[in-house]
Enzyme design. Structure first.
Site, short mmCIF file in Angstrom:
data_model
loop_
_atom_site.label_atom_id
_atom_site.label_comp_id
_atom_site.label_asym_id
_atom_site.label_seq_id
_atom_site.Cartn_x
_atom_site.Cartn_y
_atom_site.Cartn_z
CD GLU A 185 -2.66 1.12 2.55
OE1 GLU A 185 -2.95 -0.03 3.28
OE2 GLU A 185 -3.75 1.82 2.63
CD GLU A 216 -10.18 -2.71 6.13
OE1 GLU A 216 -10.22 -1.46 6.87
OE2 GLU A 216 -9.46 -3.92 6.77
CD GLU A 246 -5.90 -4.81 4.36
OE1 GLU A 246 -5.93 -4.55 5.59
OE2 GLU A 246 -6.43 -4.13 3.45
CD GLN A 279 0.18 -2.43 3.83
OE1 GLN A 279 1.05 -2.04 2.90
NE2 GLN A 279 -0.75 -1.87 4.29
O1 AHR Z 1 -2.82 -2.71 6.38
C1 AHR Z 1 -3.09 -1.43 7.04
C2 AHR Z 1 -4.59 -1.04 6.81
O2 AHR Z 1 -5.44 -1.91 7.48
C3 AHR Z 1 -5.17 -0.90 5.60
O3 AHR Z 1 -5.07 0.16 4.62
C4 AHR Z 1 -6.67 -1.36 5.72
O4 AHR Z 1 -7.13 -2.01 4.45
C5 AHR Z 1 -6.71 -2.26 6.87
O5 AHR Z 1 -7.40 -1.51 8.10
#
Ligand code: AHR
Length: 550
Positions: free
Chosen positions: A54, A213, A348, A398
């Protein structure tokens, strides 16, 4: 503070079973694993081993993108060491550009000549830690756009998975983004633009997430409202010879209400099944270590490096919720999608700690990765393998310089974390046939604020490819190794090798100065004349056993 609010801004075997298995295996071992060759579960999609990147803190800038003029070895501006490491673990897919960032991202800002791309305020600019930062963490340079991302994927051997802005761009922008990526040069203005950006051949992007989300940072929708948006976004999307696979924005952890109400609205009331709909996304972070003391989204987080044995087991409990999350959502979806055409996409997951252990202050949500996190990651991947017929894709959150990262980098320094080693070991499961496997081992028991609390003793997953059997096993116990007998029902083992990830201390982690504190080691495997095997799983370890079958 609730998570929604935060994101707005900014196996047990009965005693009888153990006894009967003892009669089969003999008394020497305290634990037993039985792999049932005749009980295949499904093919393990390589995409279960996916990643997420991200535009957040140090993930893209400093992590992936160093720039073409950087002294850091790079390939078209992309950190070469990262590309090479991703190729070694057969990274299958990368999700981008977010996360919450996705629903504030205009993809048109990231195409065309780099020096003409506009600067924008990043979604994460409002985060407490970002306020004192003046760089790309706050003001997105758009130096890394769609063609850079697809190039990164291609260099790494992965497929792109793009999350579309559903909150703040119209559906037409989605159509146009697909057009930019997939239409042949010479056929559309956007296909020509991609050619000018250096890529005459279409990207052929197949995986598209429709929002992120959407119950939170992606628009704070009600499930019924999101179903309306999902219909709007998916009614007409040209594929350009690509069989698109669209992923709907699903639930947070155990939120079955979101799943049920969305499926009810779309498939029940509207009787609408978009042709390209393929996945239902689920997010689950292992992050609540407060043991009931607070439910505040920030305050309930633990520390990445400072933790005691109870925190360690609690974190594993948190990660292990994935088993029921997968089962419950799959069951809820099946009430409406009876043929299970829609797969689960856990895009995620991973432990999330409070800030303080990041390798650089610009790495928002950055954290160190210890042996504890490697165990949590391994048990999660085992869960996906055991549910190979349900989970079509997953993405660890991530990739680099962030939550449950495989890599940490700053400027010219780059290391792999214990999680990288887990992914390297578990890559052997990719495309294998998952097999039902029974584990029996003494449970872990620990004192949780005066109450005896239990965690399973050994768990893992097994898969078969040609005549090679791969068995991955987690021993969570901090003090007890597990002497284990391993048998395959329906075949005999002929030889085996082992790769073991463990450390003398679960706090162990790799640093720029000591990059190999936690690394995989080879070990000998004993195979008996009767075709079974014995292996001792060290304390707090992740092991991959690879056997040849007779
Ligand atoms: O990974 C960090 C954040 O966590 C992401 O941007 C979001 O989709 C989730 O709440």
């Amino acid at each position: 503070m609730e998570r929604r609010e935060f994101l707005k801004t900014g196996f047990l075997v009965s005693t009888a079973a153990i006894v009967s298995r003892r009669a089969v295996f003999g008394p020497a071992a305290d634990s037993h694993i039985e792999i049932l060759l005749n009980e295949p579960i499904g093919t393990i999609s390589p995409n279960i081993y996916g990643h997420f990147a991200e535009h957040l803190g140090g993930v893209i800038y400093d992590g992936i993108w160093v720039g073409e003029d950087s002294k850091v070895p790079n390939t078209h501006g992309i950190r070469t060491a990262l590309i090479e490491a991703l190729r070694r673990i057969h990274a299958p897919v990368v999700r981008w550009p977010g996360g919450c960032f996705a629903d504030s991202y205009d993809w048109k800002d990231g195409i065309g000549p780099r020096n003409q791309r506009p600067r924008r305020t990043n979604f994460w600019a409002g985060a407490r830690e970002a306020k004192q930062l003046k760089g790309v963490q706050q003001f997105e340079s758009n130096a890394f756009g769609t063609s850079d991302f697809v190039r990164f994927c291609r260099l790494s051997g992965a497929e792109p998975y793009i999350a579309v802005n559903l909150r703040s761009l119209p559906a037409l922008d989605f159509d146009h983004w697909v057009e930019y990526c997939n239409s042949p040069a010479g056929s559309t203005a956007l296909g020509d633009q991609r050619a000018r950006d250096g890529f005459p051949e279409p990207f052929g992007v197949r995986y598209w997430g429709v929002g992120n989300e959407s119950w939170g940072c992606g628009g704070n929708f009600l499930p019924e409202d999101y179903a309306t948006e999902f219909r709007r976004f998916t009614t007409w999307v040209p594929g350009y010879e690509v069989e698109l696979a669209l992923v709907a924005s699903g639930s947070n952890a155990e939120d079955l209400d979101w799943t049920r109400r969305f499926f009810e609205e779309l498939l029940g009331r509207r009787r609408y099944f978009p042709q390209s709909w393929w996945g239902w996304s689920i997010h689950h972070y292992a992050e609540n270590l407060a043991r009931g003391r607070t439910n505040d989204w920030m305050a309930r987080k633990g520390d990445a490096l400072q933790f005691d044995p109870v925190d360690y087991y609690e974190l594993l409990h948190e990660a292990d919720r994935m088993e029921n999350i997968v089962l419950e959502h799959w069951s809820a979806m099946g009430q409406f999608d009876r043929q299970h055409r829609i797969k689960l996409v856990v895009d995620e997951y991973g432990p999330w700690y409070k800030s303080g252990s990041e390798v650089d202050p610009t790495h928002l949500l950055g954290q160190q990765i210890t042996m504890r996190d490697a165990i949590a990651t391994a048990l999660t991947l085992d869960t996906f393998n055991r549910h190979a017929e349900k989970v079509g894709m997953a993405a660890c959150a991530q990739l680099i310089n962030c939550l449950n990262s495989l890599f940490l980098a700053h400027q010219d320094r780059f290391i792999v974390t214990p999680n990288y080693h887990v992914f390297q070991m578990y890559a052997a499961h990719q495309s294998g046939q998952a097999l039902r496997t029974e584990f029996s081992a003494p449970e872990v028991t620990y004192d949780r604020d005066g109450k005896p609390t239990h965690f399973w003793g050994l768990r893992g997953s097994a898969s078969l490819q040609n005549k090679t059997l791969v068995l991955t096993v987690v021993n969570p116990h901090l003090e007890q190794a597990r002497e284990t007998e391993i048998a395959v029902r329906g075949a005999s083992l002929s030889s085996g090798t082992a790769a073991v990830l463990t450390a003398s201390d679960v706090h162990a982690h790799n640093t720029f100065d000591q990059p190999e504190v936690v690394r995989t080691k080879e070990a000998a495997v004993q195979v008996e004349r009767d075709g079974s095997s014995h292996f001792t799983f060290p304390t707090a370890s992740v092991t991959r056993l690879t056997f040849a079958l007779r």
